[in-house]
Each structure stands twice: as C-alpha cells, then as structure tokens.
Scaffold this motif. Structure first.
Motif, PDB file in Angstrom:
ATOM      1  N   PHE A 288       0.829  -1.202   0.000  1.00 44.30           N
ATOM      2  CA  PHE A 288       0.000   0.000   0.000  1.00 44.30           C
ATOM      3  C   PHE A 288       0.869   1.260   0.000  1.00 44.30           C
ATOM      4  CE2 PHE A 288      -3.740  -2.293   2.304  1.00 44.30           C
ATOM      5  CZ  PHE A 288      -4.058  -2.922   1.124  1.00 44.30           C
ATOM      6  N   ASP A 289       0.459   2.215  -0.817  1.00 52.31           N
ATOM      7  CA  ASP A 289       1.099   3.529  -0.895  1.00 52.31           C
ATOM      8  C   ASP A 289       0.090   4.491  -1.495  1.00 52.31           C
ATOM      9  OD1 ASP A 289       0.998   2.833  -3.567  1.00 52.31           O
ATOM     10  OD2 ASP A 289       3.168   2.844  -3.903  1.00 52.31           O
ATOM     11  N   GLU A 290       0.557   5.598  -2.032  1.00 48.71           N
ATOM     12  CA  GLU A 290      -0.364   6.584  -2.604  1.00 48.71           C
ATOM     13  C   GLU A 290      -1.042   6.081  -3.874  1.00 48.71           C
ATOM     14  OE1 GLU A 290       3.665   7.168  -4.374  1.00 48.71           O
ATOM     15  OE2 GLU A 290       2.878   6.894  -2.335  1.00 48.71           O
ATOM     16  N   THR A 291      -0.514   5.029  -4.496  1.00 50.55           N
ATOM     17  CA  THR A 291      -1.099   4.510  -5.739  1.00 50.55           C
ATOM     18  C   THR A 291      -2.048   3.334  -5.519  1.00 50.55           C
ATOM     19  OG1 THR A 291       0.615   2.828  -6.202  1.00 50.55           O
ATOM     20  CG2 THR A 291       1.073   5.105  -6.904  1.00 50.55           C
ATOM     21  N   PHE A 292      -2.041   2.776  -4.296  1.00 46.28           N
ATOM     22  CA  PHE A 292      -2.803   1.539  -4.058  1.00 46.28           C
ATOM     23  C   PHE A 292      -3.091   1.406  -2.571  1.00 46.28           C
ATOM     24  CE2 PHE A 292      -2.731  -3.222  -3.467  1.00 46.28           C
ATOM     25  CZ  PHE A 292      -3.926  -3.470  -4.121  1.00 46.28           C
ATOM     26  N   THR A 293      -4.393   1.321  -2.228  1.00 44.75           N
ATOM     27  CA  THR A 293      -4.820   1.273  -0.835  1.00 44.75           C
ATOM     28  C   THR A 293      -5.864   0.173  -0.638  1.00 44.75           C
ATOM     29  OG1 THR A 293      -6.683   2.803  -1.126  1.00 44.75           O
ATOM     30  CG2 THR A 293      -4.499   3.785  -0.700  1.00 44.75           C
ATOM     31  N   LEU A 294      -6.309   0.012   0.594  1.00 38.65           N
ATOM     32  CA  LEU A 294      -7.354  -0.970   0.882  1.00 38.65           C
ATOM     33  C   LEU A 294      -8.650  -0.617   0.165  1.00 38.65           C
ATOM     34  CD1 LEU A 294      -8.161  -3.538   2.407  1.00 38.65           C
ATOM     35  CD2 LEU A 294      -8.747  -2.118   4.376  1.00 38.65           C
ATOM     36  N   ASP A 295      -8.904   0.648  -0.045  1.00 37.30           N
ATOM     37  CA  ASP A 295     -10.116   1.029  -0.781  1.00 37.30           C
ATOM     38  C   ASP A 295     -10.048   0.555  -2.234  1.00 37.30           C
ATOM     39  OD1 ASP A 295     -11.533   2.173   1.297  1.00 37.30           O
ATOM     40  OD2 ASP A 295     -10.692   4.174   0.973  1.00 37.30           O
ATOM     41  N   HIS A 296      -8.861   0.515  -2.817  1.00 35.17           N
ATOM     42  CA  HIS A 296      -8.730  -0.070  -4.146  1.00 35.17           C
ATOM     43  C   HIS A 296      -9.096  -1.552  -4.117  1.00 35.17           C
ATOM     44  CE1 HIS A 296      -6.143   3.528  -4.803  1.00 35.17           C
ATOM     45  NE2 HIS A 296      -6.589   3.424  -6.048  1.00 35.17           N
ATOM     46  N   VAL A 297      -8.674  -2.248  -3.075  1.00 34.93           N
ATOM     47  CA  VAL A 297      -9.027  -3.664  -2.932  1.00 34.93           C
ATOM     48  C   VAL A 297     -10.536  -3.830  -2.836  1.00 34.93           C
ATOM     49  CG1 VAL A 297      -8.854  -5.687  -1.429  1.00 34.93           C
ATOM     50  CG2 VAL A 297      -6.827  -4.286  -1.872  1.00 34.93           C
ATOM     51  N   ARG A 298     -11.180  -2.977  -2.065  1.00 32.13           N
ATOM     52  CA  ARG A 298     -12.635  -3.076  -1.878  1.00 32.13           C
ATOM     53  C   ARG A 298     -13.405  -2.903  -3.182  1.00 32.13           C
ATOM     54  NH1 ARG A 298     -11.537   0.204   3.215  1.00 32.13           N
ATOM     55  NH2 ARG A 298     -11.973  -1.236   4.943  1.00 32.13           N
ATOM     56  N   ARG A 299     -12.814  -2.219  -4.150  1.00 34.46           N
ATOM     57  CA  ARG A 299     -13.492  -1.974  -5.432  1.00 34.46           C
ATOM     58  C   ARG A 299     -13.004  -2.918  -6.531  1.00 34.46           C
ATOM     59  NH1 ARG A 299     -12.222   3.405  -3.785  1.00 34.46           N
ATOM     60  NH2 ARG A 299     -10.485   3.484  -5.282  1.00 34.46           N
ATOM     61  N   MET A 300     -12.149  -3.841  -6.188  1.00 35.06           N
ATOM     62  CA  MET A 300     -11.483  -4.665  -7.189  1.00 35.06           C
ATOM     63  C   MET A 300     -12.392  -5.754  -7.741  1.00 35.06           C
ATOM     64  SD  MET A 300      -7.798  -6.531  -6.602  1.00 35.06           S
ATOM     65  CE  MET A 300      -7.120  -4.990  -5.975  1.00 35.06           C
ATOM     66  N   THR A 301     -12.201  -6.076  -9.021  1.00 29.84           N
ATOM     67  CA  THR A 301     -12.838  -7.224  -9.651  1.00 29.84           C
ATOM     68  C   THR A 301     -11.752  -8.156 -10.162  1.00 29.84           C
ATOM     69  OG1 THR A 301     -14.842  -6.018 -10.282  1.00 29.84           O
ATOM     70  CG2 THR A 301     -14.326  -8.028 -11.511  1.00 29.84           C
ATOM     71  N   VAL A 302     -11.829  -9.414  -9.762  1.00 22.00           N
ATOM     72  CA  VAL A 302     -10.848 -10.413 -10.160  1.00 22.00           C
ATOM     73  C   VAL A 302     -11.435 -11.242 -11.294  1.00 22.00           C
ATOM     74  CG1 VAL A 302      -9.452 -12.373  -9.386  1.00 22.00           C
ATOM     75  CG2 VAL A 302      -9.945 -10.480  -7.809  1.00 22.00           C
ATOM     76  N   GLN A 303     -10.702 -11.350 -12.383  1.00 23.13           N
ATOM     77  CA  GLN A 303     -11.155 -12.100 -13.557  1.00 23.13           C
ATOM     78  C   GLN A 303     -10.500 -13.475 -13.592  1.00 23.13           C
ATOM     79  OE1 GLN A 303     -13.463 -10.959 -15.622  1.00 23.13           O
ATOM     80  NE2 GLN A 303     -13.563  -8.858 -14.852  1.00 23.13           N
ATOM     81  N   LEU A 304     -11.250 -14.456 -14.087  1.00 23.28           N
ATOM     82  CA  LEU A 304     -10.739 -15.822 -14.204  1.00 23.28           C
ATOM     83  C   LEU A 304     -10.970 -16.347 -15.614  1.00 23.28           C
ATOM     84  CD1 LEU A 304      -9.882 -18.639 -12.739  1.00 23.28           C
ATOM     85  CD2 LEU A 304     -12.329 -19.092 -12.900  1.00 23.28           C
ATOM     86  N   THR A 305      -9.964 -17.038 -16.149  1.00 21.74           N
ATOM     87  CA  THR A 305     -10.116 -17.769 -17.409  1.00 21.74           C
ATOM     88  C   THR A 305      -9.472 -19.139 -17.258  1.00 21.74           C
ATOM     89  OG1 THR A 305      -9.991 -15.711 -18.673  1.00 21.74           O
ATOM     90  CG2 THR A 305      -9.736 -17.755 -19.895  1.00 21.74           C
ATOM     91  N   VAL A 306     -10.203 -20.182 -17.650  1.00 25.59           N
ATOM     92  CA  VAL A 306      -9.667 -21.539 -17.688  1.00 25.59           C
ATOM     93  C   VAL A 306      -9.684 -21.999 -19.143  1.00 25.59           C
ATOM     94  CG1 VAL A 306      -9.929 -23.931 -16.928  1.00 25.59           C
ATOM     95  CG2 VAL A 306     -10.524 -22.051 -15.370  1.00 25.59           C
ATOM     96  N   ARG A 307      -8.532 -22.454 -19.644  1.00 20.79           N
ATOM     97  CA  ARG A 307      -8.441 -22.973 -21.011  1.00 20.79           C
ATOM     98  C   ARG A 307      -7.915 -24.401 -20.952  1.00 20.79           C
ATOM     99  NH1 ARG A 307      -9.255 -18.871 -24.551  1.00 20.79           N
ATOM    100  NH2 ARG A 307      -8.940 -16.757 -23.760  1.00 20.79           N
ATOM    101  N   GLY A 308      -8.643 -25.305 -21.594  1.00 25.05           N
ATOM    102  CA  GLY A 308      -8.277 -26.706 -21.551  1.00 25.05           C
ATOM    103  C   GLY A 308      -7.708 -27.216 -22.857  1.00 25.05           C
ATOM    104  N   THR A 309      -7.084 -28.378 -22.799  1.00 23.30           N
ATOM    105  CA  THR A 309      -6.561 -29.017 -24.016  1.00 23.30           C
ATOM    106  C   THR A 309      -7.695 -29.490 -24.915  1.00 23.30           C
ATOM    107  OG1 THR A 309      -6.435 -31.150 -22.883  1.00 23.30           O
ATOM    108  CG2 THR A 309      -4.471 -29.768 -22.829  1.00 23.30           C
ATOM    109  N   ASP A 310      -8.920 -29.549 -24.360  1.00 22.70           N
ATOM    110  CA  ASP A 310     -10.101 -29.939 -25.130  1.00 22.70           C
ATOM    111  C   ASP A 310     -10.801 -28.735 -25.764  1.00 22.70           C
ATOM    112  OD1 ASP A 310     -10.883 -28.831 -22.744  1.00 22.70           O
ATOM    113  OD2 ASP A 310     -12.383 -30.363 -22.259  1.00 22.70           O
ATOM    114  N   ASP A 311     -10.116 -27.577 -25.762  1.00 20.23           N
ATOM    115  CA  ASP A 311     -10.647 -26.307 -26.293  1.00 20.23           C
ATOM    116  C   ASP A 311     -11.775 -25.740 -25.444  1.00 20.23           C
ATOM    117  OD1 ASP A 311      -8.863 -26.264 -28.458  1.00 20.23           O
ATOM    118  OD2 ASP A 311     -10.204 -27.492 -29.684  1.00 20.23           O
ATOM    119  N   PHE A 312     -12.007 -26.309 -24.280  1.00 16.43           N
ATOM    120  CA  PHE A 312     -13.008 -25.768 -23.359  1.00 16.43           C
ATOM    121  C   PHE A 312     -12.486 -24.459 -22.777  1.00 16.43           C
ATOM    122  CE2 PHE A 312     -14.713 -25.198 -19.092  1.00 16.43           C
ATOM    123  CZ  PHE A 312     -16.077 -25.402 -19.277  1.00 16.43           C
ATOM    124  N   VAL A 313     -13.371 -23.473 -22.677  1.00 15.94           N
ATOM    125  CA  VAL A 313     -13.016 -22.184 -22.077  1.00 15.94           C
ATOM    126  C   VAL A 313     -14.071 -21.823 -21.033  1.00 15.94           C
ATOM    127  CG1 VAL A 313     -12.632 -19.722 -22.454  1.00 15.94           C
ATOM    128  CG2 VAL A 313     -11.849 -21.376 -24.160  1.00 15.94           C
TER     129      VAL A 313
END
Length: 398
Positions: A267-292
């Motif tokens: 944490f510093d002037e560029t990143f705080t706990l309030d940034h965490v509170r507004r964060m969205t985490v994205q997930l992608t799973v890609r398989g050898t079977d072309d499943f996404v």
C-alpha cells in the motif's frame, strides 16, 4: 492443443506497470536459496541484504517506502526471469520466480460471498455428487430466497432467516458461517508451501469434481496492519469437501494446491485498501479440449468487509509473529457443464488457469496432479540455514 503460458511482463504486471511498490521472491541457483526482489522499471533488484524475508518487509512501518529505498544487486530483467520460471523449460542455472510469501501463515476466509455460499450448501447436500447438484440447487434457492447480497452477517435479519431455515430443516453449517456472526477462517497451506505464477498447481488425484477459486490475498503484519495484497488460487475439491466438512484439510491442503502471485503490491499513494474493496478479479480456464471457462469475482459484493475478516483472524485470542496472508474468498462458483449435461465443471489435466486484476497483475498456473507437481522440499529450517550461510541475518531482521 495444450494452452501455453503468456510470459510477457506486460501481461504479468499490473496495468500501471511498475508504478506501484512491487516485491517478489526469486530462486537464485548460485546462492542455493531464495531472495527478496524489488520489481522496478529498470530491472529486478535483490534487496535481501536489507530485508532477508518478505515477512520482514511486510512488517515494516512503511513497507512501500522501505522497498523503494532499498538498494541491491540487479539480477536481470523481468522478461528473462518470467521466461525461466515454468518447470518444463527451466534452466536451473538461472533465477526463476517463486510465490511472494515466505514466513507468513497462509490463511483463507470461506463462504464470504452469497453466491459461493449457496454452492457450498449444494455441495454438502449433494454429498460430493455433481450429478445431484442441479436439482438440489433449485430447491436450495427456493428455500433461501430473497437477495442474500443485502443481508449483513450476524444482523437481526440474518438471525431471523436462520430461525426460518432451521424450522424448515434447511439449515447448513455453510449458512452458519455465511450469515452468522463468525467468519470461517482456516489455514490454507503450510508456511513456504505456496507455488507462484507460471508453476504447476496441484489437484489431489482422487478428486473428480473440483474448481479454481480466484481471490485477492491480503498481506497482514503481526500488529494487524494490512500492508499489501496479491492474487491467489484457493484450489477447491468440491467432491471431497462435499462428503464432509471434516475433510476440509484434504480438500484444501495438498502439494502445490495454493497458488499466490505474481508479486505483492504494498500500500502507498497509488494503491490502498479502498482499491481492494473496489477490485474485480477475472478468471479464465483454457483446456486441451478447447473448453473455455470465464468468470469474475467482485470484492464490492463481499458479505464481510476485508478489514472485518482480518479483525476476526488476529487479535487477543490469536497472534501471528511473522504476519499472515489472508485469502478473502470468492463469489465464483462454476456451474457450466464441461462434459455430460448435469455434471458441471471440473478440471482436466493441463488446464491453464489465469487469474487477473488490473491493480495486481496476472497469476497463471497449469493444473496437474499434486503427485506430479514439483515436491515441496524447502521449509523454514532450510530458509534460516541458507540466510545464515549468506550472512544476511541480523537481530530483528528475519
């Protein structure tokens, strides 16, 4: 076709590059041990002589300032470091990236989002059987009803809902920690056992119904200060935990089943706990079977504030002399069928899992059997012996 890692620094780093206070850990073969590094625009710098462990840095009164002011040896550029990290192609005479945690205890909060809470209830009632989950999901949603996202855990309204569900025979241990006053906080993995980005992540070979859990991981000092954050995958075995909550450790703690990284952003002037509170985490799973499979987890929809979860983890009844890392939980609960209808999602060997947030960068792992992942062999004793041989330990520094 087997998906390949995107090893580029531009993808791995946060959206603002090295503007934040970024710290990592690397393995230095010539030293036969790990080093703490600062990730800067002009390269990767070993600052272990100033901060021998990540716990030392995270415990400082101003970790970001200490990180920026610490001088050290330039060990190379980030591009080469990342390129040398995957085990299958690694040159073991050159440095590679590790998980950014070391002496911190690795804790995790569970059932912190209403959506994932319902999926835990469904797992329990399905007794680990994915084919039974669809019908149970409809019934559970009918019984619980309403907008759980608006329900404050431990509130009078939550306790009233609890009474109704008990009277209908629909109460669950997962609802207890989801809407009750006490959060579920458990130990996810042993100290120093986490794997970093571009490493293989492990699934117990007996599991046939499992999923990734994309999460923000807070870094907390021994006095309870939240000093930074990173990304994590709290790999989950739904069939094993669904059989019995007493199997939680088997479902959660296996070789390479805790992935964290790529770096800690303090944490510093560029990143705080309030940034965490507004964060969205994205997930992608890609398989050898072309499943996404794609999904996301918004911290804004968490039922318990991150600071409250930390307060429930540390205090007069529980201390952490070297600090701890806390997975905040996820709202991601995959129900998309991968194979036969009604069987839901489960990992296949060699799935590539990418967890990303603009503020923290990207954590990527390939899924393998825990037995096939690199064995964990470097523990606390080995770390202390290595640092002592290198002469970087001093009173109060470890």
């Amino acid at each position: 076709m087997t998906p390949s890692f995107d090893l580029s620094p531009g993808t791995t780093l946060p959206r603002d590059g090295t503007a934040g206070a970024l710290a990592g850990r690397i393995w230095r073969p010539e030293l036969d041990g790990p080093s703490i590094v600062a990730i800067r625009a002009d390269g990767v710098f070993d600052i272990t002589t100033s901060v021998p462990t990540m716990a030392t840095l995270a415990t400082a009164q101003a970790p970001a300032a200490l990180l920026r002011s610490s001088s050290g040896e330039r060990v190379g550029d980030l591009k080469n470091l990342l390129a040398n990290t995957p085990a299958a192609t690694r040159d073991r005479t050159k440095p590679w990236l590790l998980a950014p945690l070391d002496l911190q205890v690795i804790k995790a909060a569970g059932v912190t989002f209403p959506v994932s809470m319902l999926e835990r209830v469904i797992e329990e009632k399905a007794r680990g059987n994915p084919q039974a989950a669809t019908a149970i999901r409809v019934e559970v949603e009918r019984l619980v009803g309403g907008d759980l996202a608006r329900l404050k855990p431990g509130s009078p309204q939550a306790m009233k809902l609890k009474e109704v569900l008990i009277s209908q025979g629909a109460w669950s241990q997962y609802l207890e920690v989801g809407i009750g006053p006490d959060a579920e906080v458990f130990t996810k993995a042993p100290t120093l056992s986490a794997v970093g980005s571009f490493m293989d992540a492990g699934l117990h070979p007996s599991s046939h119904w499992n999923n990734p859990e994309p999460e923000v991981v807070l870094v907390v000092a021994p006095d309870g200060r939240i000093t930074g954050a990173t990304l994590g995958n709290d790999v989950n075995l739904r069939d094993i935990e669904g059989r019995s909550a007493l199997l939680l450790s088997k479902a959660k703690d296996n070789n390479a089943s805790c992935a964290v990284g790529p770096f800690i952003r303090f944490f510093d002037e560029t990143f705080t706990l309030d940034h965490v509170r507004r964060m969205t985490v994205q997930l992608t799973v890609r398989g050898t079977d072309d499943f996404v499979l794609e999904g996301s987890s918004s911290i804004e929809k968490i039922a318990r504030d991150p600071d409250d979860l930390v307060r429930q983890t540390i205090g007069p009844t529980h201390q952490y002399p070297d600090g701890f890392a806390l997975f905040l939980g996820t709202m991601f609960a995959p129900t998309k069928d991968r194979g036969a209808a009604g069987h839901g999602f489960t990992h296949h060997e060699d799935d590539l899992v990418t967890i990303a947030a603009p503020e923290l960068g990207t954590l990527t792992n390939r899924m393998r059997s825990s037995a096939a992942c690199e064995p964990w062999s470097f523990g606390i004793g080995a770390l202390m012996a290595n640092l002592a041989r290198r002469g970087v330990l001093a009173p109060g520094k470890a």
